[in-house]
Motif scaffolding. Structure first.
Motif, PDB file in Angstrom:
ATOM      1  N   SER A  54       5.558  14.262   0.920  1.00 12.95           N
ATOM      2  CA  SER A  54       5.375  12.817   0.822  1.00 12.95           C
ATOM      3  C   SER A  54       5.388  12.177   2.201  1.00 12.95           C
ATOM      4  O   SER A  54       5.949  12.695   3.157  1.00 12.95           O
ATOM      5  CB  SER A  54       6.432  12.173  -0.076  1.00 12.95           C
ATOM      6  OG  SER A  54       7.707  12.279   0.471  1.00 12.95           O
ATOM      7  N   LEU A  91       2.503  12.460  -2.127  1.00  6.75           N
ATOM      8  CA  LEU A  91       2.849  11.088  -2.507  1.00  6.75           C
ATOM      9  C   LEU A  91       2.916  10.204  -1.274  1.00  6.75           C
ATOM     10  O   LEU A  91       3.317  10.646  -0.193  1.00  6.75           O
ATOM     11  CB  LEU A  91       4.200  11.062  -3.211  1.00  6.75           C
ATOM     12  CG  LEU A  91       4.304  11.850  -4.511  1.00  6.75           C
ATOM     13  CD1 LEU A  91       5.732  11.852  -4.998  1.00  6.75           C
ATOM     14  CD2 LEU A  91       3.371  11.269  -5.555  1.00  6.75           C
ATOM     15  N   GLY A  93       4.593   6.521  -0.045  1.00  9.82           N
ATOM     16  CA  GLY A  93       5.507   5.450  -0.420  1.00  9.82           C
ATOM     17  C   GLY A  93       5.650   4.413   0.671  1.00  9.82           C
ATOM     18  O   GLY A  93       5.245   4.625   1.817  1.00  9.82           O
ATOM     19  N   ARG A 136      -0.109  -2.298  -4.851  1.00  9.34           N
ATOM     20  CA  ARG A 136      -1.132  -1.502  -5.538  1.00  9.34           C
ATOM     21  C   ARG A 136      -2.511  -1.765  -4.931  1.00  9.34           C
ATOM     22  O   ARG A 136      -3.317  -0.851  -4.776  1.00  9.34           O
ATOM     23  CB  ARG A 136      -1.125  -1.820  -7.038  1.00  9.34           C
ATOM     24  CG  ARG A 136      -1.973  -0.892  -7.842  1.00  9.34           C
ATOM     25  CD  ARG A 136      -1.438   0.519  -7.780  1.00  9.34           C
ATOM     26  NE  ARG A 136      -2.308   1.406  -8.515  1.00  9.34           N
ATOM     27  CZ  ARG A 136      -2.234   2.715  -8.453  1.00  9.34           C
ATOM     28  NH1 ARG A 136      -1.324   3.287  -7.720  1.00  9.34           N
ATOM     29  NH2 ARG A 136      -3.062   3.454  -9.129  1.00  9.34           N
ATOM     30  N   TRP A 142       3.818   4.055  -4.694  1.00  3.43           N
ATOM     31  CA  TRP A 142       5.260   4.289  -4.763  1.00  3.43           C
ATOM     32  C   TRP A 142       5.976   3.297  -3.860  1.00  3.43           C
ATOM     33  O   TRP A 142       5.814   3.316  -2.649  1.00  3.43           O
ATOM     34  CB  TRP A 142       5.524   5.716  -4.312  1.00  3.43           C
ATOM     35  CG  TRP A 142       6.904   6.252  -4.412  1.00  3.43           C
ATOM     36  CD1 TRP A 142       7.946   5.789  -5.152  1.00  3.43           C
ATOM     37  CD2 TRP A 142       7.400   7.396  -3.716  1.00  3.43           C
ATOM     38  NE1 TRP A 142       9.048   6.571  -4.973  1.00  3.43           N
ATOM     39  CE2 TRP A 142       8.735   7.574  -4.089  1.00  3.43           C
ATOM     40  CE3 TRP A 142       6.833   8.294  -2.817  1.00  3.43           C
ATOM     41  CZ2 TRP A 142       9.525   8.598  -3.593  1.00  3.43           C
ATOM     42  CZ3 TRP A 142       7.613   9.317  -2.325  1.00  3.43           C
ATOM     43  CH2 TRP A 142       8.945   9.463  -2.717  1.00  3.43           C
ATOM     44  N   ASN A 143       6.778   2.449  -4.447  1.00  6.31           N
ATOM     45  CA  ASN A 143       7.524   1.432  -3.698  1.00  6.31           C
ATOM     46  C   ASN A 143       9.009   1.750  -3.742  1.00  6.31           C
ATOM     47  O   ASN A 143       9.565   1.965  -4.807  1.00  6.31           O
ATOM     48  CB  ASN A 143       7.260   0.048  -4.308  1.00  6.31           C
ATOM     49  CG  ASN A 143       7.933  -1.061  -3.538  1.00  6.31           C
ATOM     50  OD1 ASN A 143       8.485  -0.853  -2.478  1.00  6.31           O
ATOM     51  ND2 ASN A 143       7.881  -2.258  -4.086  1.00  6.31           N
ATOM     52  N   GLN A 182       7.223  -3.079 -12.594  1.00  6.49           N
ATOM     53  CA  GLN A 182       6.616  -2.151 -13.544  1.00  6.49           C
ATOM     54  C   GLN A 182       5.881  -2.832 -14.677  1.00  6.49           C
ATOM     55  O   GLN A 182       5.027  -2.230 -15.303  1.00  6.49           O
ATOM     56  CB  GLN A 182       7.688  -1.241 -14.152  1.00  6.49           C
ATOM     57  CG  GLN A 182       8.259  -0.270 -13.168  1.00  6.49           C
ATOM     58  CD  GLN A 182       9.234   0.692 -13.832  1.00  6.49           C
ATOM     59  OE1 GLN A 182       9.818   0.389 -14.857  1.00  6.49           O
ATOM     60  NE2 GLN A 182       9.403   1.834 -13.230  1.00  6.49           N
ATOM     61  N   ALA A 193       2.542   2.327 -12.051  1.00  4.69           N
ATOM     62  CA  ALA A 193       2.500   3.173 -10.853  1.00  4.69           C
ATOM     63  C   ALA A 193       2.974   2.419  -9.618  1.00  4.69           C
ATOM     64  O   ALA A 193       3.133   3.009  -8.571  1.00  4.69           O
ATOM     65  CB  ALA A 193       1.071   3.675 -10.636  1.00  4.69           C
ATOM     66  N   CYS A 195       5.793   1.165  -8.866  1.00  3.14           N
ATOM     67  CA  CYS A 195       7.176   1.408  -8.462  1.00  3.14           C
ATOM     68  C   CYS A 195       7.426   2.874  -8.254  1.00  3.14           C
ATOM     69  O   CYS A 195       7.056   3.680  -9.029  1.00  3.14           O
ATOM     70  CB  CYS A 195       8.134   0.923  -9.522  1.00  3.14           C
ATOM     71  SG  CYS A 195       8.256  -0.831  -9.606  1.00  3.14           S
TER      72      CYS A 195
END
Length: 195
Positions: A54, A91, A93, A136, A142-143, A182, A193, A195
C-alpha cells in the motif's frame, strides 16, 4: 487462501508494508517535483523487490494535487501494479481527516477536535459526506479517517485529529463521520469505498 499459499514470506511481509507517495515520486521524499509525477524506476523497485502492498499520501512535500494529476498518479501505479506485482492489488490511502486536503480546490473543514466542539453530529456527517465525495473524485479508495482514539494527553501529536476525551461525544461524532463517509446504502460502491 490460494493466493496466500502461493506467496513467499517476502511477498507477505511486503504486503504489510506501506510507503509514502514521496518514496516513489520524482524528486526527494520531502522535495518532490511539482507537479508530482511517479518515478517508474522507484516504483518498480518498491513492487518487484519489496512487494509493497500500500501507498499513503501524507504530504511530506507532496502538497496539493490536481484531480487531473491524481488520475495520472493512480494510472501509473495501476500499470506498474499489473506489470511488477500482478498477483495482488496495491491499495492507495490518504489522510483526509478534515476534508480532501491533498486535492487542489477541495473543501477543508476544521480538524476533528474543532468539529467536536460544535456538538453537532449532523454537521460532522455532512462534512464527511463532502470529504468522501471529493476523496473518491480524486481516485482514492481508502481514507484514514475518522480518528476514534480518545485524546486524554494534550501533548500527543495527533490530539487535534480526535473528537476529544469524552466517550459519549467521540462515539456520537464518530458514528456521524462514518455514516457520512460510507453512507447508509451498502450497494453504492462509490460511497462504501471512500473509507
Amino acid at each position: 487462501d490460494k493466493i496466500i499459499a502461493s506467496m513467499s514470506l517476502e511477498e507477505k511481509v511486503g504486503q504489510m508494508t506501506q510507503i509514502d507517495l514521496g518514496v516513489i515520486a520524482k524528486g526527494g521524499p520531502c522535495a518532490l517535483e511539482n507537479p508530482q509525477r511517479i518515478d517508474t524506476a522507484k516504483l518498480r523497485i518498491a513492487f518487484e523487490k519489496y512487494h509493497v502492498g500500500s501507498i499513503l499520501n501524507v504530504g511530506c512535500g507532496s502538497g496539493t494535487i490536481s484531480l487531473e494529476n491524481w488520475k495520472t498518479i493512480h494510472q501509473d501505479i495501476a500499470v506498474a501494479n499489473e506489470k511488477f506485482l500482478p498477483k495482488l492489488p496495491v491499495l492507495f490511502g490518504i489522510d483526509a481527516i478534515h476534508g480532501a486536503n491533498y486535492t487542489l480546490g477541495s473543501t477543508l473543514f476544521p480538524q476533528q477536535i474543532g468539529q467536536a466542539a460544535t456538538w453537532n453530529p449532523n454537521l460532522v456527517q455532512r462534512a464527511a459526506e463532502i470529504t468522501a465525495y471529493e476523496v473518491r473524485a480524486s481516485g482514492i479508495p481508502w481514507n484514514f479517517s475518522p480518528v476514534l482514539d480518545l485524546a486524554r494527553q494534550p501533548l500527543w501529536s495527533r490530539f487535534f485529529e480526535t473528537y476529544g476525551e469524552d466517550v459519549l461525544l467521540s462515539t456520537t461524532m464518530g458514528k456521524a463521520a462514518v455514516r457520512g463517509l460510507q453512507g447508509t446504502d451498502i450497494s453504492d460502491p462509490y460511497r462504501a469505498a471512500a473509507c
